[in-house]
Design an enzyme around this catalytic site. Structure first.
Site, PDB file in Angstrom:
ATOM      1  CE  LYS A 172      -2.322  -0.746   3.590  1.00  0.00           C
ATOM      2  NZ  LYS A 172      -2.893  -1.069   4.915  1.00  0.00           N
ATOM      3  NE  ARG A 206      -4.859  -0.798  10.540  1.00  0.00           N
ATOM      4  CZ  ARG A 206      -4.312  -0.027   9.899  1.00  0.00           C
ATOM      5  NH1 ARG A 206      -4.458   1.711   9.558  1.00  0.00           N
ATOM      6  NH2 ARG A 206      -3.422  -0.827  10.683  1.00  0.00           N
ATOM      7  NE  ARG A 253       7.865  -3.596   6.876  1.00  0.00           N
ATOM      8  CZ  ARG A 253       6.383  -3.115   7.142  1.00  0.00           C
ATOM      9  NH1 ARG A 253       6.221  -2.690   5.494  1.00  0.00           N
ATOM     10  NH2 ARG A 253       5.412  -2.812   7.844  1.00  0.00           N
ATOM     11  NE  ARG A 259       7.519  -0.501  10.242  1.00  0.00           N
ATOM     12  CZ  ARG A 259       6.652  -0.385   9.379  1.00  0.00           C
ATOM     13  NH1 ARG A 259       6.342   0.392   7.933  1.00  0.00           N
ATOM     14  NH2 ARG A 259       4.978  -0.160  10.298  1.00  0.00           N
ATOM     15  NE  ARG A 295       1.397  -3.619  13.413  1.00  0.00           N
ATOM     16  CZ  ARG A 295       2.714  -3.963  13.912  1.00  0.00           C
ATOM     17  NH1 ARG A 295       3.228  -5.181  12.691  1.00  0.00           N
ATOM     18  NH2 ARG A 295       3.835  -3.418  14.734  1.00  0.00           N
TER      19      ARG A 295
HETATM   20  P1  AMP Z   1      -0.495   1.687  10.148  1.00  0.00           P
HETATM   21  O1  AMP Z   1       1.358   2.047   9.161  1.00  0.00           O
HETATM   22  O2  AMP Z   1      -1.357   2.091   9.041  1.00  0.00           O
HETATM   23  O3  AMP Z   1      -0.482  -0.038   9.322  1.00  0.00           O
HETATM   24  O4  AMP Z   1      -0.637   1.481  11.219  1.00  0.00           O
HETATM   25  C1  AMP Z   1       0.139   0.990  12.366  1.00  0.00           C
HETATM   26  C2  AMP Z   1      -0.683   0.710  13.504  1.00  0.00           C
HETATM   27  O5  AMP Z   1      -1.571   2.430  13.943  1.00  0.00           O
HETATM   28  C3  AMP Z   1      -1.345  -0.357  13.195  1.00  0.00           C
HETATM   29  O6  AMP Z   1      -1.042  -1.313  13.543  1.00  0.00           O
HETATM   30  C4  AMP Z   1      -2.742  -0.134  14.361  1.00  0.00           C
HETATM   31  O7  AMP Z   1      -1.935   0.227  16.136  1.00  0.00           O
HETATM   32  C5  AMP Z   1      -2.438   2.137  14.849  1.00  0.00           C
HETATM   33  N1  AMP Z   1      -3.367   2.479  13.719  1.00  0.00           N
HETATM   34  C6  AMP Z   1      -3.418   2.988  12.433  1.00  0.00           C
HETATM   35  N2  AMP Z   1      -4.470   3.494  11.478  1.00  0.00           N
HETATM   36  C7  AMP Z   1      -5.534   2.712  12.004  1.00  0.00           C
HETATM   37  C8  AMP Z   1      -6.790   3.468  12.253  1.00  0.00           C
HETATM   38  N3  AMP Z   1      -7.707   3.615  11.496  1.00  0.00           N
HETATM   39  N4  AMP Z   1      -7.751   2.429  13.514  1.00  0.00           N
HETATM   40  C9  AMP Z   1      -7.344   2.212  14.522  1.00  0.00           C
HETATM   41  N5  AMP Z   1      -5.648   1.916  14.757  1.00  0.00           N
HETATM   42  C10 AMP Z   1      -5.259   2.275  13.742  1.00  0.00           C
END
Ligand code: AMP
Length: 186
Positions: A15, A91, A130, A132, A143
């Site tokens: 993404k 989400r 990856r 990280r 996740r």
């Molecule tokens: P991402 O970079 O989109 O994978 O987001 C990293 C982390 O941020 C996720 O694993 C969640 O813990 C939190 N997060 C990001 N966006 C959301 C969302 N829309 N709702 C809930 N948690 C979020």
């Protein structure tokens, strides 16, 4: 009207790469809730303090907090002028319903939802490779579990509204981007 696009896909589906290319190509505003939360953690804000442990365990920050952050961001003029590419939000179904209400209140329409589809086994391999800091095996698995339980239902939500476009996310980034461009026809 300025495009309003949501990008969905499992963690590791590519993404981030596709968002960067869409933004470069179309000049739309990239709103990544993950980036916003990571910035809050780095800045040590109240939000950052609340989000940090949840994020590192692979859990989800509450709908209430996320809806507030996104509603505020979507009210800014750069987005009404140039459109938005939402990455990492919604989400959950509650977030999707809130977003629908925000767009209705603004009198704007969702353009499309792109799902970058990469099978579970493939993203798991990519994530492990990856390496990280926040990519412990447990957090990755949590996740991906959360995605299947909370976010995958959004595919039906948007398919019912005739907004969903599924893109095969296997292949190199140029190939996948060509598919995204073909589907969007902006
Ligand atoms: P991402 O970079 O989109 O994978 O987001 C990293 C982390 O941020 C996720 O694993 C969640 O813990 C939190 N997060 C990001 N966006 C959301 C969302 N829309 N709702 C809930 N948690 C979020």
């Amino acid at each position: 009207m300025a495009p309003r696009i949501i990008i969905l896909g499992r963690q590791g589906a590519g993404k981030g790469t596709q968002c960067a290319r869409l933004v470069a190509e179309h000049g739309i505003v990239h709103v990544s809730t993950g980036d916003m939360l990571r910035a809050a953690v780095a800045a040590g804000t109240e939000l950052g303090k609340q989000a940090e442990a949840i994020m590192s365990s692979g859990g989800l920050v509450s709908d209430e907090i996320m809806n507030g952050i996104v509603a505020e961001r979507l009210a800014e003029s750069d987005i009404s002028e140039n459109g938005v590419l939402l990455d990492g939000f919604p989400r959950t179904t509650v977030q999707a319903e809130t977003l629908e209400q925000i767009f209705a209140d603004q009198g704007v329409e969702l353009t499309a939802v792109i799902n970058i589809d990469v099978p579970l086994e493939e993203v798991t391999e990519r994530m492990m490779a990856r390496g990280r800091d926040d990519d412990t095996k447990e957090a990755i698995e949590e996740r991906l579990r959360n995605y299947e339980a909370q976010t995958a239902p959004l595919l039906d939500f948007y398919a019912e509204r005739n907004k969903l476009v599924v893109i095969d996310g296997l292949g190199n980034e140029d190939t996948v981007f060509a598919r995204v461009q073909g589907a969007l026809a902006l």
